[in-house]
Design a protein around this motif. Structure first.
Motif, PDB file in Angstrom:
ATOM      1  N   VAL A  66       0.849  -1.203   0.000  1.00 44.80           N
ATOM      2  CA  VAL A  66       0.000   0.000   0.000  1.00 44.80           C
ATOM      3  C   VAL A  66       0.881   1.249   0.000  1.00 44.80           C
ATOM      4  CG1 VAL A  66      -2.092   1.046   0.943  1.00 44.80           C
ATOM      5  CG2 VAL A  66      -1.611  -1.357   1.377  1.00 44.80           C
ATOM      6  N   MET A  67       1.828   1.285  -0.888  1.00 46.63           N
ATOM      7  CA  MET A  67       2.686   2.454  -1.025  1.00 46.63           C
ATOM      8  C   MET A  67       3.352   2.438  -2.401  1.00 46.63           C
ATOM      9  SD  MET A  67       5.913   1.425   1.452  1.00 46.63           S
ATOM     10  CE  MET A  67       6.650   3.045   1.208  1.00 46.63           C
ATOM     11  N   VAL A  68       3.925   3.564  -2.772  1.00 47.14           N
ATOM     12  CA  VAL A  68       4.622   3.689  -4.049  1.00 47.14           C
ATOM     13  C   VAL A  68       5.869   2.808  -4.038  1.00 47.14           C
ATOM     14  CG1 VAL A  68       5.913   5.297  -5.501  1.00 47.14           C
ATOM     15  CG2 VAL A  68       3.731   5.999  -4.495  1.00 47.14           C
ATOM     16  N   ASP A  69       6.135   2.145  -5.163  1.00 45.99           N
ATOM     17  CA  ASP A  69       7.325   1.301  -5.284  1.00 45.99           C
ATOM     18  C   ASP A  69       8.600   2.128  -5.186  1.00 45.99           C
ATOM     19  OD1 ASP A  69       6.460  -1.333  -5.508  1.00 45.99           O
ATOM     20  OD2 ASP A  69       5.971  -1.124  -7.631  1.00 45.99           O
ATOM     21  N   ASN A  70       9.649   1.503  -4.733  1.00 45.38           N
ATOM     22  CA  ASN A  70      10.960   2.136  -4.717  1.00 45.38           C
ATOM     23  C   ASN A  70      11.386   2.483  -6.144  1.00 45.38           C
ATOM     24  OD1 ASN A  70      11.231   1.902  -1.935  1.00 45.38           O
ATOM     25  ND2 ASN A  70      12.209  -0.119  -2.072  1.00 45.38           N
ATOM     26  N   GLY A  71      12.132   3.575  -6.284  1.00 46.12           N
ATOM     27  CA  GLY A  71      12.635   3.986  -7.591  1.00 46.12           C
ATOM     28  C   GLY A  71      11.733   4.925  -8.342  1.00 46.12           C
ATOM     29  N   TYR A  72      10.608   5.310  -7.735  1.00 40.95           N
ATOM     30  CA  TYR A  72       9.668   6.225  -8.387  1.00 40.95           C
ATOM     31  C   TYR A  72       9.616   7.528  -7.600  1.00 40.95           C
ATOM     32  CZ  TYR A  72       8.258   2.335 -11.262  1.00 40.95           C
ATOM     33  OH  TYR A  72       8.271   1.295 -12.156  1.00 40.95           O
ATOM     34  N   PRO A  73       9.313   8.666  -8.321  1.00 42.70           N
ATOM     35  CA  PRO A  73       8.707   8.750  -9.651  1.00 42.70           C
ATOM     36  C   PRO A  73       9.714   8.653 -10.794  1.00 42.70           C
ATOM     37  CG  PRO A  73       8.963  10.937  -8.756  1.00 42.70           C
ATOM     38  CD  PRO A  73       9.378   9.988  -7.659  1.00 42.70           C
ATOM     39  N   LEU A  74       9.164   8.366 -11.987  1.00 42.89           N
ATOM     40  CA  LEU A  74       9.899   8.392 -13.244  1.00 42.89           C
ATOM     41  C   LEU A  74       9.208   9.378 -14.190  1.00 42.89           C
ATOM     42  CD1 LEU A  74      10.577   4.582 -13.800  1.00 42.89           C
ATOM     43  CD2 LEU A  74      12.188   6.301 -12.961  1.00 42.89           C
ATOM     44  N   ASN A  75       9.844   9.654 -15.316  1.00 41.53           N
ATOM     45  CA  ASN A  75       9.316  10.633 -16.249  1.00 41.53           C
ATOM     46  C   ASN A  75       8.211  10.036 -17.122  1.00 41.53           C
ATOM     47  OD1 ASN A  75       9.484  12.015 -19.139  1.00 41.53           O
ATOM     48  ND2 ASN A  75      10.070  13.513 -17.584  1.00 41.53           N
ATOM     49  N   THR A  76       7.061  10.673 -17.136  1.00 38.22           N
ATOM     50  CA  THR A  76       5.897  10.175 -17.876  1.00 38.22           C
ATOM     51  C   THR A  76       6.118  10.210 -19.382  1.00 38.22           C
ATOM     52  OG1 THR A  76       4.392  10.908 -16.129  1.00 38.22           O
ATOM     53  CG2 THR A  76       3.438  10.542 -18.316  1.00 38.22           C
ATOM     54  N   ALA A  77       6.615  11.332 -19.897  1.00 37.13           N
ATOM     55  CA  ALA A  77       6.720  11.496 -21.346  1.00 37.13           C
ATOM     56  C   ALA A  77       7.666  10.480 -21.966  1.00 37.13           C
ATOM     57  CB  ALA A  77       7.180  12.918 -21.674  1.00 37.13           C
ATOM     58  N   ILE A  78       8.749  10.166 -21.260  1.00 37.04           N
ATOM     59  CA  ILE A  78       9.713   9.207 -21.800  1.00 37.04           C
ATOM     60  C   ILE A  78       9.150   7.786 -21.751  1.00 37.04           C
ATOM     61  CG2 ILE A  78      11.975   8.159 -21.427  1.00 37.04           C
ATOM     62  CD1 ILE A  78      12.927  10.877 -20.382  1.00 37.04           C
ATOM     63  N   GLN A  79       8.636   7.386 -20.586  1.00 38.93           N
ATOM     64  CA  GLN A  79       8.257   5.991 -20.386  1.00 38.93           C
ATOM     65  C   GLN A  79       6.930   5.632 -21.052  1.00 38.93           C
ATOM     66  OE1 GLN A  79      10.463   4.209 -19.244  1.00 38.93           O
ATOM     67  NE2 GLN A  79      11.778   5.466 -17.961  1.00 38.93           N
ATOM     68  N   TRP A  80       5.979   6.569 -21.098  1.00 41.94           N
ATOM     69  CA  TRP A  80       4.652   6.232 -21.606  1.00 41.94           C
ATOM     70  C   TRP A  80       4.389   6.749 -23.018  1.00 41.94           C
ATOM     71  CZ3 TRP A  80       1.504   2.863 -19.205  1.00 41.94           C
ATOM     72  CH2 TRP A  80       1.713   2.614 -17.852  1.00 41.94           C
ATOM     73  N   LEU A  81       4.997   7.889 -23.394  1.00 44.36           N
ATOM     74  CA  LEU A  81       4.656   8.523 -24.667  1.00 44.36           C
ATOM     75  C   LEU A  81       5.743   8.398 -25.714  1.00 44.36           C
ATOM     76  CD1 LEU A  81       3.029  11.798 -23.272  1.00 44.36           C
ATOM     77  CD2 LEU A  81       1.991   9.545 -23.609  1.00 44.36           C
ATOM     78  N   GLY A  82       6.864   7.780 -25.353  1.00 45.15           N
ATOM     79  CA  GLY A  82       7.928   7.580 -26.317  1.00 45.15           C
ATOM     80  C   GLY A  82       8.658   8.843 -26.709  1.00 45.15           C
ATOM     81  N   CYS A  83       8.667   9.842 -25.820  1.00 49.01           N
ATOM     82  CA  CYS A  83       9.324  11.105 -26.138  1.00 49.01           C
ATOM     83  C   CYS A  83      10.844  10.946 -26.092  1.00 49.01           C
ATOM     84  CB  CYS A  83       8.888  12.188 -25.153  1.00 49.01           C
ATOM     85  SG  CYS A  83       7.114  12.526 -25.236  1.00 49.01           S
ATOM     86  N   ASP A  84      11.517  11.836 -26.771  1.00 48.73           N
ATOM     87  CA  ASP A  84      12.971  11.800 -26.849  1.00 48.73           C
ATOM     88  C   ASP A  84      13.560  12.271 -25.525  1.00 48.73           C
ATOM     89  OD1 ASP A  84      15.662  12.044 -27.367  1.00 48.73           O
ATOM     90  OD2 ASP A  84      15.406  13.189 -29.224  1.00 48.73           O
ATOM     91  N   PRO A  85      14.240  11.415 -24.784  1.00 53.22           N
ATOM     92  CA  PRO A  85      14.788  11.819 -23.489  1.00 53.22           C
ATOM     93  C   PRO A  85      15.857  12.891 -23.608  1.00 53.22           C
ATOM     94  CG  PRO A  85      15.618   9.661 -24.114  1.00 53.22           C
ATOM     95  CD  PRO A  85      14.539  10.013 -25.097  1.00 53.22           C
TER      96      PRO A  85
END
Length: 511
Positions: free
Chosen positions: A456-475
């Motif tokens: 019942v909590m956020v996983d370790n290592g987060y947050p991450l960048n939405t645009a890179i991971q979900w939208l395929g944006c150029d990092p």
């Protein structure tokens, strides 16, 4: 930001020309009376007319500064006091602490069921001839009808839809609504309701209303603003918008701001006018979205991510098709822009905005919409996010730093603090959804958080960048060289924990 000195001098001049001057706001008692009147603090958060603690005081001032487009210091500096003494509308700016931080430009209140409305002036102004005032009012209504499906007709009856009066002091709608003389509250209006006062607009006779001059108060601009409330628009925090709560001074060749147009069209449709593009690019960085305000899925397995105007799509096999992002209304015909939230509850996807919602099956509207949020008993209007929680299969909504569980009835157990979902931002989230891997994700700003149902909590290592991971944006455009995170949108095999809780999703968990 408008020059505060100019605005303050305007207020002083107005005080001199009215029949009596509004008392300047200077003392702590006057300050907190003002803050309560305009919704920045509630009676429950006050003791003997003052904020109950420093945290409440700072929060109230911060929200006031946010609405006024000032630096949010949390202390009443000179700039804040100047704005507080600026002539303005008498309507509230916000309904609750949570309302301000989730505000997305214009805000909606109740709406008229019909689009053909009538009006009449029942008490005249002493400043201008009746015929001139009627002409000004007709032009103020026309500003809204030109960009929507609304029509307005002048009638002679004493019971039109919108009754207009000019009055001074206490004028029949309660001591709290009394006018204060020149330079303070210019006017107020009432949202559409079944009550006899619903839609009515009242103007303070303590002001000197004028037309076509920088002296006095421009009646056309004040009337057009108040009629925005009469039609169901709340105050906007866009300073150049007509629905900004403070008087800007006489504006020759006045035109509605795109924020005003988007608001009225969200309530009543587009008519002949079209809103302009937002004042910041909707899809910057080579058609990528650094931030999103909505995430959801559809029955065909697609996942959608949207900002105020555009939407990205990921197919069921995790590919972003060509041609995206698209305008929201092109992908989902009939939907407005500036949506608040969405949720997929098989087989439908529900979209929420203000006090209304829409239902879609894939990309087609499923029924006659919009409908009122009152259908979702126990859920507030102007929500921030909505999701089916993979831990228990329940439907949840967030608003500010609180969350609600939809049970089909009023439930006194909710709202609850969003801090129960440990590791999420303390001031709330912008979007949330359960992805096809049965994991719940939350989005805030440019980041996203993966939630672990077992802890019942956020996983370790987060947050991450939405645009890179979900939208395929150029990092390289967004962040420079990317970290080797792997990401979530590309990992389609759910974890054993996710599988377990997906299998148990029908079991009720109290949370």
């Amino acid at each position: 930001m408008m020059p505060r000195l100019v605005v303050l001098l305007l207020g002083c001049c107005l005080a001199a020309v009215g029949s009596m001057a509004a008392e300047p706001i200077e003392t702590q008692e006057q300050i907190w009376t003002f803050m309560k009147k305009y919704g920045y603090i509630t009676e429950e958060n006050m003791v003997n007319g003052m904020p109950k603690d420093e945290e409440t005081k700072t929060k109230s001032i911060t929200y006031f500064q946010k609405m006024g487009n000032m630096t949010m210091t949390g202390t009443l500096d000179e700039e804040s006091m100047e704005l507080m003494n600026t002539p303005r509308c008498g309507m509230k700016d916000m309904e609750s602490f949570a309302d301000m931080m989730r505000r997305k430009r214009y805000a909606l209140g109740p709406r008229w069921r019909q689009t053909d409305l009538t009006w009449n002036i029942l008490e005249d102004s002493d400043d201008l001839p009746r015929a001139q005032v009627e002409s000004i009012m007709a032009r103020a209504f026309k500003a809204w009808s030109d960009v929507s499906t609304l029509t307005f007709s002048k009638v002679t009856t004493n019971e039109p839809d919108i009754k207009i009066i000019f009055a001074a002091g206490e004028h029949g709608d309660g001591i709290e609504a009394r006018f204060d003389g020149g330079g303070g509250v210019l006017a107020h209006a009432y949202f559409p309701t079944s009550n006899s006062i619903g839609g009515d607009a009242h103007f303070d006779e303590g002001e000197r209303f004028t037309e076509g001059t920088s002296t006095g108060i421009n009646l056309f601009q004040v009337a057009a603003h108040e009629f925005g409330h009469s039609l169901g628009l709340r105050h906007s925090d866009i300073e150049d918008a007509l629905m900004f709560p403070y008087y800007r001074g006489y504006v020759p060749n006045f035109q509605l701001h795109r924020d005003d147009i988007a608001g009225i069209q969200a309530h009543y449709g587009e008519g002949n006018g079209q809103p302009e593009e937002p004042d910041t690019p909707s899809t910057p960085l080579d058609n990528c979205m650094p931030q999103i305000s909505l995430a959801t899925r559809t029955e065909d397995g697609s996942a959608y991510f949207a900002n105020e105007t555009h939407v990205f799509r990921r197919t069921s096999n995790n590919i972003i098709p060509a041609g995206y992002p698209k305008r929201i209304g092109d992908e989902f015909p009939g939907l407005p822009t500036n949506l608040d939230a969405a949720i997929f509850y098989s087989p439908y996807t529900y979209f929420f905005k203000g006090s209304q919602y829409w239902r879609f099956q894939n990309q087609e509207m499923a029924g006659t919409y919009p409908r009122p949020m009152s259908d979702w008993r126990g859920v507030p209007t102007d929500v921030d996010s909505a999701f089916v929680w993979s831990r228990n299969g329940g439907i949840y909504f967030t608003k500010g730093n609180q969350y609600y569980r939809y049970t089909g009835r009023e439930n006194s157990f909710y709202p609850q603090p969003l801090s129960h979902f440990r590791g999420l931002p303390s001031d709330g989230v912008d979007a949330a959804f359960q992805y096809s891997n049965s994991i719940t994700y939350f989005f805030k700003g440019s980041d996203y958080y993966r939630f672990n149902d077992s802890t019942v909590m956020v996983d370790n290592g987060y947050p991450l960048n939405t645009a890179i991971q979900w939208l395929g944006c150029d990092p390289n455009e967004l962040l420079g060289p990317p970290a080797d995170t792997g990401g979530d949108a590309t990992v389609m095999v759910p974890s054993m924990v996710a599988v377990l809780f997906s299998a148990l999703s029908a079991i009720y968990y109290a949370f």
